[in-house]
Design a protein around this motif. Structure first.
Motif, short mmCIF file in Angstrom:
data_model
loop_
_atom_site.label_atom_id
_atom_site.label_comp_id
_atom_site.label_asym_id
_atom_site.label_seq_id
_atom_site.Cartn_x
_atom_site.Cartn_y
_atom_site.Cartn_z
N ASP A 111 21.08 -22.08 -35.64
CA ASP A 111 21.50 -23.48 -35.54
C ASP A 111 21.64 -23.83 -34.05
O ASP A 111 22.72 -23.73 -33.48
CB ASP A 111 22.84 -23.65 -36.28
N PRO A 112 20.54 -24.24 -33.44
CA PRO A 112 20.57 -24.46 -31.98
C PRO A 112 21.58 -25.51 -31.54
O PRO A 112 22.16 -25.38 -30.47
CB PRO A 112 19.15 -24.90 -31.65
N VAL A 113 21.80 -26.53 -32.38
CA VAL A 113 22.74 -27.59 -31.97
C VAL A 113 24.15 -27.00 -31.85
O VAL A 113 24.86 -27.23 -30.87
CB VAL A 113 22.72 -28.76 -32.97
N PRO B 45 18.70 -30.27 -30.38
CA PRO B 45 19.25 -29.43 -29.31
C PRO B 45 18.57 -29.63 -27.97
O PRO B 45 19.22 -29.55 -26.93
CB PRO B 45 19.01 -28.01 -29.83
N PHE B 46 17.28 -29.92 -28.00
CA PHE B 46 16.55 -30.08 -26.73
C PHE B 46 17.08 -31.28 -25.95
O PHE B 46 17.42 -31.19 -24.79
CB PHE B 46 15.06 -30.27 -26.99
N ILE B 47 17.16 -32.40 -26.65
CA ILE B 47 17.64 -33.63 -26.00
C ILE B 47 19.10 -33.48 -25.63
O ILE B 47 19.52 -33.84 -24.53
CB ILE B 47 17.39 -34.85 -26.93
N GLY B 48 19.90 -32.93 -26.56
CA GLY B 48 21.33 -32.78 -26.33
C GLY B 48 21.63 -31.89 -25.14
O GLY B 48 22.39 -32.26 -24.24
N VAL B 49 20.99 -30.72 -25.12
CA VAL B 49 21.25 -29.76 -24.05
C VAL B 49 20.80 -30.34 -22.71
O VAL B 49 21.51 -30.24 -21.70
CB VAL B 49 20.53 -28.41 -24.34
N GLU B 50 19.66 -30.99 -22.72
CA GLU B 50 19.17 -31.60 -21.47
C GLU B 50 20.17 -32.63 -20.94
O GLU B 50 20.45 -32.68 -19.75
CB GLU B 50 17.81 -32.27 -21.68
N ALA B 51 20.72 -33.43 -21.86
CA ALA B 51 21.67 -34.47 -21.44
C ALA B 51 22.92 -33.86 -20.84
O ALA B 51 23.47 -34.38 -19.86
CB ALA B 51 22.02 -35.35 -22.64
#
Lengths: 389, 224
Positions: free
Chosen positions: A154-156, A220-226
């Motif tokens: 669960d990456p998020v 997760p990609f967008i979240g982590v980047e933010a």
């Protein structure tokens, strides 16, 4: 010289943040300019070695005027080389440029015996060590990063837990670095316990709460980047501050030597630096950022799309960690070289989509020629000054 | 420092997605042409078929741009050859769509038996599925790289590739069915009509064939 440092190096400190679109070039110029000046003026060393890093044997310089002419020659040579390198877009080390300049005039004055070759050997070693260690570190951090976040079921959820950890850890390093590089502290243990760990814990808690309050995305990609976008602004700002505190010495060290001779009539190994000279250096760097650095960062902001925030953060984190470890081990490591190594390391971890091999080759060549070229230019200027003077 | 602008060369992945967008658009327009063809609306079909031709040109131009920018001086997350071959295959999907459009234009569709028309329309719809999956596959490939080649993202990519292969199989089956149908009706059909139907079928199945080849290339990109 300070201008050239601002144009060449300071733009570098913010470029990962600009490249990853965490801040605009305009914001970067303002932040870098202010922080570089703050670093140089408030935290720049009040005592600086006139013959930087013990490259020359001071007992062999008997005539104070040699120190004056030599310092001017070294400064001019380093500046000329930095401007040439900046023109061609090569990230050369300002420290190495000034070392080359000093060795150049020293050899012309008293032959090769005046140079502390052991020290020079360390400098050469740093050309090789810095990028390699930077690459290994970035590779490992990037891998650990992907393993702890993107490779989880669960990456998020992993991102929510691990992002504060990584950011906190980065700030442990940054806090310790602040003590060593900015406050010029000597004891690593004090740095870690008094600055690093407390800062890391504060940042961890704040980040954890902020993420808990509002995670930017279910992806997760967008979240982590933010998340890392925001962290990156701070890490880049720190790089600018530390850079100002440290590299201002490259510009003002020789000036301080000239000042010491002019006011006291003698030149020693170490001389006190008046605040106004530090301010001049800081101002020079800030002007360099605003005039030429601006242009550089604008291009970076427009063109680089391959550097994501997590990668930019990884580069900052790796470079800071390597420089810290090197300070502790007493190894002469170049931040510029480490950063370039880190970029390549992430590339090797297949994290960067395309790196220009030709440019990598040009950069490496530029590193190897920095000391000899700055030395030759300095030698020529010194000779001329001695004849004219 | 200017070096940052030069150190990072332009990656081909975003342009590859842009190319895939156009390819998908080409196949979707072909489907509209097929629907008009099904409804015996020759004029409507003609307009769409011309649009397919134009879109294929656009795809070609993007392909050339990508090729020109991909020098061997780059260190990339995947092998340059794989990217170039992938691009070639992805472009072939649009080429196949254009070929079908050309065949549609050669004669009015009123002679085609409804049964054959049904199969052709179904093939067209399946082809779109294949083109959509190729688009999905290259977008996913971008994510595989973004994540630094993590297991989960690679797995997702394999799933898309598997779906492309299954669509291709499906179209192959329809193609065979259509061939049988044409030969079963050989007595009531002119040589020209049979040739016309079979070539539409052949070019349509080419779309999924090329999609499958592209998927294969993506598999290779991930394995290295």
């Amino acid at each position: 010289m300070a201008w050239a440092i601002g144009a060449n190096d300071a733009a570098n400190s913010m470029s990962t943040a600009v490249g990853a679109k965490a801040i605009t070039p305009k914001q970067a110029v303002i932040i870098a300019g202010l922080l570089e000046f703050t670093g140089a003026y408030f935290f720049g060393k009040s005592v600086t070695e006139t013959i930087r890093k013990g490259i020359l044997d001071p007992t062999m310089i008997t005539d104070p005027m040699v120190l004056v002419y030599g310092s001017v020659a070294a400064l001019l040579a380093a500046t000329i080389w930095l401007i040439i390198a900046t023109k061609f877009g090569l990230p050369v080390s300002t420290t190495h440029s000034i070392i080359g300049g000093i060795a150049g005039y020293g050899i012309v004055y008293a032959g090769t015996a005046i140079v502390n070759w052991g020290k020079m050997g360390q400098v050469v070693l740093s050309w090789i060590l810095s990028p390699i260690i930077g690459a290994i570190m970035a590779y490992l951090i990037f891998k650990a990063f992907t393993k702890s976040i993107f490779e989880r079921k669960d990456p998020v959820r992993s991102a929510r837990i691990w992002s504060p950890f990584w950011i906190g850890l980065a700030f442990v390093v940054i806090g310790t670095m602040f003590y060593i590089k900015v406050l010029h502290g000597k004891d690593l243990k004090t740095g870690v316990l008094m600055y690093g760990i407390p800062l890391g814990i504060i940042v961890f808690v704040v980040t954890y709460l902020l993420i808990k309050l509002r995670f930017p995305s279910s992806d997760p990609f967008i979240g982590v980047e933010a998340i890392f976008k925001k962290a990156q602004v701070v890490t880049s700002g720190y790089v600018a501050l530390a850079h100002g505190a440290n590299d201002v010495a490259n510009a003002i060290g020789p000036v301080a030597a000239v000042y010491a001779v002019a006011t006291m009539g003698l030149g020693g190994m170490q001389v006190p630096v008046p605040k106004w000279i530090l301010a001049m250096g800081g101002l020079g760097i800030a002007v360099g950022v605003a005039t030429y650095g601006y242009k550089v960062m604008e291009t970076v902001g427009k063109k680089i799309t391959e550097l994501t925030n997590t990668r930019g953060f990884t580069i900052d984190f790796s470079a800071a960690t390597v420089v810290l470890a090197a300070s502790w081990l007493g190894l002469p490591i170049s931040t510029t070289h480490t950063v370039v190594g880190a970029v390549i390391g992430i590339g090797l971890a297949r994290g960067v989509k395309a790196i220009n091999k030709d440019i990598v080759r040009d950069i490496i060549i530029s590193w190897f020629v920095t000391v000899p070229v700055a030395g030759l230019i300095s030698a020529a200027i010194f000779k001329l000054l001695m004849i004219v003077g | 420092m200017q070096v940052w602008t030069k150190l990072f060369a332009k990656s081909p992945f975003k342009p590859l997605i842009k190319h895939a967008d156009v390819v998908l658009n080409t196949v979707e327009t072909l489907e509209k042409a097929l629907q008009a063809w099904y409804a015996c609306d020759y004029e409507g079909m003609r307009e769409f078929a011309i649009e397919v031709d134009r879109l294929e040109d656009v795809a070609d131009r993007i392909k050339e741009e990508i090729r020109d920018s991909l020098s061997s001086k780059l260190m990339m997350a995947v092998a340059r050859e794989d990217v170039l071959i992938y691009l070639h295959m992805q472009d072939k999907v649009a080429d196949a769509a254009e070929d079908t459009a050309k065949w549609l234009l050669v004669k009015k569709p009123d002679c085609v038996p409804t049964e054959a028309k049904d199969i052709i329309l179904e093939m067209g719809m399946e082809s779109i599925k294949a083109a959509k999956l190729v688009h999905e596959a290259i977008v996913q490939m971008d994510r595989v790289i973004e994540s630094g080649f993590t297991e989960g993202e690679i797995k997702r990519e394999y799933e898309i590739i598997r779906q492309i292969e299954s669509v291709e199989k499906e179209i192959d089956g329809l193609d065979t069915k259509l061939m049988q149908l044409v030969f079963e009706n050989a007595d009531s059909m002119s040589w020209g009509d049979g040739f016309y139907i079979l070539n539409i079928a052949r070019t349509l199945s080419n779309i999924s064939d090329k999609a499958k080849d592209a998927a294969e290339r993506i598999r290779l990109m991930m394995n290295k």
